[in-house]
Design a protein around this motif. Structure first.
Motif, PDB file in Angstrom:
ATOM      1  N   LEU A  37      60.179  40.922  20.961  1.00  0.00           N
ATOM      2  CA  LEU A  37      59.475  40.276  22.072  1.00  0.00           C
ATOM      3  C   LEU A  37      60.448  39.522  22.975  1.00  0.00           C
ATOM      4  CD1 LEU A  37      56.243  39.014  20.282  1.00  0.00           C
ATOM      5  CD2 LEU A  37      56.495  40.980  21.808  1.00  0.00           C
ATOM      6  N   LEU A  38      61.421  38.863  22.361  1.00  0.00           N
ATOM      7  CA  LEU A  38      62.442  38.166  23.140  1.00  0.00           C
ATOM      8  C   LEU A  38      63.258  39.169  23.961  1.00  0.00           C
ATOM      9  CD1 LEU A  38      63.813  35.504  23.826  1.00  0.00           C
ATOM     10  CD2 LEU A  38      65.305  35.851  21.851  1.00  0.00           C
ATOM     11  N   THR A  39      63.550  40.327  23.393  1.00  0.00           N
ATOM     12  CA  THR A  39      64.274  41.375  24.109  1.00  0.00           C
ATOM     13  C   THR A  39      63.494  41.831  25.332  1.00  0.00           C
ATOM     14  OG1 THR A  39      65.344  42.123  22.064  1.00  0.00           O
ATOM     15  CG2 THR A  39      65.284  43.697  23.886  1.00  0.00           C
ATOM     16  N   VAL A  40      62.192  42.022  25.183  1.00  0.00           N
ATOM     17  CA  VAL A  40      61.342  42.415  26.316  1.00  0.00           C
ATOM     18  C   VAL A  40      61.404  41.346  27.403  1.00  0.00           C
ATOM     19  CG1 VAL A  40      58.963  42.810  27.080  1.00  0.00           C
ATOM     20  CG2 VAL A  40      59.782  43.865  24.957  1.00  0.00           C
ATOM     21  N   VAL A  41      61.234  40.099  27.030  1.00  0.00           N
ATOM     22  CA  VAL A  41      61.225  39.000  28.000  1.00  0.00           C
ATOM     23  C   VAL A  41      62.571  38.904  28.719  1.00  0.00           C
ATOM     24  CG1 VAL A  41      61.094  36.477  28.253  1.00  0.00           C
ATOM     25  CG2 VAL A  41      59.424  37.687  26.836  1.00  0.00           C
ATOM     26  N   PHE A  75      52.051  52.018  21.960  1.00  0.00           N
ATOM     27  CA  PHE A  75      51.433  52.657  20.801  1.00  0.00           C
ATOM     28  C   PHE A  75      52.505  53.183  19.846  1.00  0.00           C
ATOM     29  CE2 PHE A  75      49.992  56.590  18.759  1.00  0.00           C
ATOM     30  CZ  PHE A  75      48.929  56.099  18.005  1.00  0.00           C
ATOM     31  N   LEU A  76      53.508  53.858  20.397  1.00  0.00           N
ATOM     32  CA  LEU A  76      54.602  54.373  19.561  1.00  0.00           C
ATOM     33  C   LEU A  76      55.345  53.234  18.879  1.00  0.00           C
ATOM     34  CD1 LEU A  76      56.042  57.135  21.918  1.00  0.00           C
ATOM     35  CD2 LEU A  76      54.690  57.468  19.825  1.00  0.00           C
ATOM     36  N   TRP A  77      55.512  52.140  19.596  1.00  0.00           N
ATOM     37  CA  TRP A  77      56.207  50.982  19.050  1.00  0.00           C
ATOM     38  C   TRP A  77      55.445  50.425  17.847  1.00  0.00           C
ATOM     39  CZ3 TRP A  77      57.669  46.200  22.522  1.00  0.00           C
ATOM     40  CH2 TRP A  77      58.653  45.445  21.891  1.00  0.00           C
ATOM     41  N   ILE A  78      54.140  50.315  17.977  1.00  0.00           N
ATOM     42  CA  ILE A  78      53.311  49.798  16.885  1.00  0.00           C
ATOM     43  C   ILE A  78      53.362  50.734  15.675  1.00  0.00           C
ATOM     44  CG2 ILE A  78      50.901  49.363  16.204  1.00  0.00           C
ATOM     45  CD1 ILE A  78      50.507  48.337  19.143  1.00  0.00           C
ATOM     46  N   ILE A  84      63.569  47.564  25.026  1.00  0.00           N
ATOM     47  CA  ILE A  84      64.187  47.565  26.357  1.00  0.00           C
ATOM     48  C   ILE A  84      63.469  48.543  27.289  1.00  0.00           C
ATOM     49  CG2 ILE A  84      66.395  46.627  25.611  1.00  0.00           C
ATOM     50  CD1 ILE A  84      67.607  49.398  25.796  1.00  0.00           C
ATOM     51  N   ILE A  85      62.865  49.596  26.731  1.00  0.00           N
ATOM     52  CA  ILE A  85      62.039  50.478  27.567  1.00  0.00           C
ATOM     53  C   ILE A  85      60.832  49.704  28.100  1.00  0.00           C
ATOM     54  CG2 ILE A  85      60.442  52.447  27.516  1.00  0.00           C
ATOM     55  CD1 ILE A  85      62.437  53.836  25.621  1.00  0.00           C
ATOM     56  N   VAL A  86      60.166  48.968  27.232  1.00  0.00           N
ATOM     57  CA  VAL A  86      58.998  48.184  27.651  1.00  0.00           C
ATOM     58  C   VAL A  86      59.414  47.131  28.679  1.00  0.00           C
ATOM     59  CG1 VAL A  86      57.278  46.491  26.857  1.00  0.00           C
ATOM     60  CG2 VAL A  86      57.641  48.619  25.579  1.00  0.00           C
ATOM     61  N   GLY A  87      60.525  46.454  28.444  1.00  0.00           N
ATOM     62  CA  GLY A  87      61.013  45.462  29.403  1.00  0.00           C
ATOM     63  C   GLY A  87      61.294  46.082  30.762  1.00  0.00           C
ATOM     64  N   GLY A  88      61.946  47.237  30.773  1.00  0.00           N
ATOM     65  CA  GLY A  88      62.224  47.928  32.031  1.00  0.00           C
ATOM     66  C   GLY A  88      60.956  48.382  32.722  1.00  0.00           C
ATOM     67  N   ALA A  89      60.032  48.918  31.948  1.00  0.00           N
ATOM     68  CA  ALA A  89      58.767  49.394  32.527  1.00  0.00           C
ATOM     69  C   ALA A  89      57.969  48.235  33.127  1.00  0.00           C
ATOM     70  CB  ALA A  89      57.943  50.117  31.466  1.00  0.00           C
ATOM     71  N   ILE A  90      57.934  47.102  32.434  1.00  0.00           N
ATOM     72  CA  ILE A  90      57.223  45.935  32.959  1.00  0.00           C
ATOM     73  C   ILE A  90      57.903  45.424  34.229  1.00  0.00           C
ATOM     74  CG2 ILE A  90      56.648  43.503  32.523  1.00  0.00           C
ATOM     75  CD1 ILE A  90      56.146  44.319  29.580  1.00  0.00           C
ATOM     76  N   GLY A  91      59.231  45.394  34.231  1.00  0.00           N
ATOM     77  CA  GLY A  91      59.961  44.947  35.421  1.00  0.00           C
ATOM     78  C   GLY A  91      59.626  45.786  36.638  1.00  0.00           C
ATOM     79  N   ASN A  92      59.623  47.105  36.482  1.00  0.00           N
ATOM     80  CA  ASN A  92      59.279  47.975  37.609  1.00  0.00           C
ATOM     81  C   ASN A  92      57.797  47.894  37.956  1.00  0.00           C
ATOM     82  OD1 ASN A  92      61.840  48.875  38.244  1.00  0.00           O
ATOM     83  ND2 ASN A  92      61.687  50.725  37.012  1.00  0.00           N
TER      84      ASN A  92
END
Length: 161
Positions: free
Chosen positions: A5-9, A74-77, A92-100
């Motif tokens: 979660l910290l990585t995503v943030v 879903f894949l992450w879970i 980092i994929i989720v973080g990038g996707a949220i950023g965009n």
């Protein structure tokens, strides 16, 4: 889980911070040569990666991005906790996707600024979020097919001995 979660943030904050600096300091369409093959180039991407699907419009692209994000979550879970490298790649994929996705919903486009080029070749302009998504995918593939795959091969070989 906390590390993920910290990585995503951190990925989202870094992405949004760099984009804000580019928008505040560089006029749209301006370039700063960093190396003979690398420039900072302020651009707007109305598509997704490499300007694909630009014709879908803001709502369509936002929905597509949200659907892809939901699949990745879903894949992450579903990924076992022992697969730490895969979890990092997904984070980092989720973080990038949220950023965009933040750009897409807030601005109607994504701010891009990294431009690789040579005299014979121009690569698409991209941003840190795109790099996070691409590197995350490579990390997952490396973990799945090289690291875990090699472990499966050794395990299967021992069973036959």
């Amino acid at each position: 889980m906390l590390f993920n979660l910290l990585t995503v943030v951190v990925a989202v904050v870094l992405d949004q911070l760099v984009k804000a600096v580019v928008v505040a300091t560089m006029p749209l369409g301006s370039a700063i040569e960093v190396l003979p093959f690398l420039a900072l180039f302020h651009a707007r991407n109305t598509g997704i990666a490499f300007s694909m699907f630009a014709g879908l419009g803001d709502v369509g692209l936002s929905l597509l991005a949200a659907a892809v994000l939901a699949v990745v979550l879903f894949l992450w879970i579903k990924t076992p906790a022992s697969r730490r490298l895969t979890h990092f790649g997904l984070a980092i994929i989720v973080g990038g996707a949220i950023g965009n996705l933040i750009d897409r919903t807030r601005l109607g486009y994504v701010v891009d600024y990294v431009y690789f080029h040579t005299p014979a070749f121009d690569f698409a302009v991209f941003n840190l979020a795109d790099a996070f998504i691409s590197v995350g995918a490579v990390i997952i593939l490396l973990d799945e097919f090289v690291l875990v795959g090699a472990g499966r091969g050794r395990t299967a070989g021992r069973q036959g001995d």
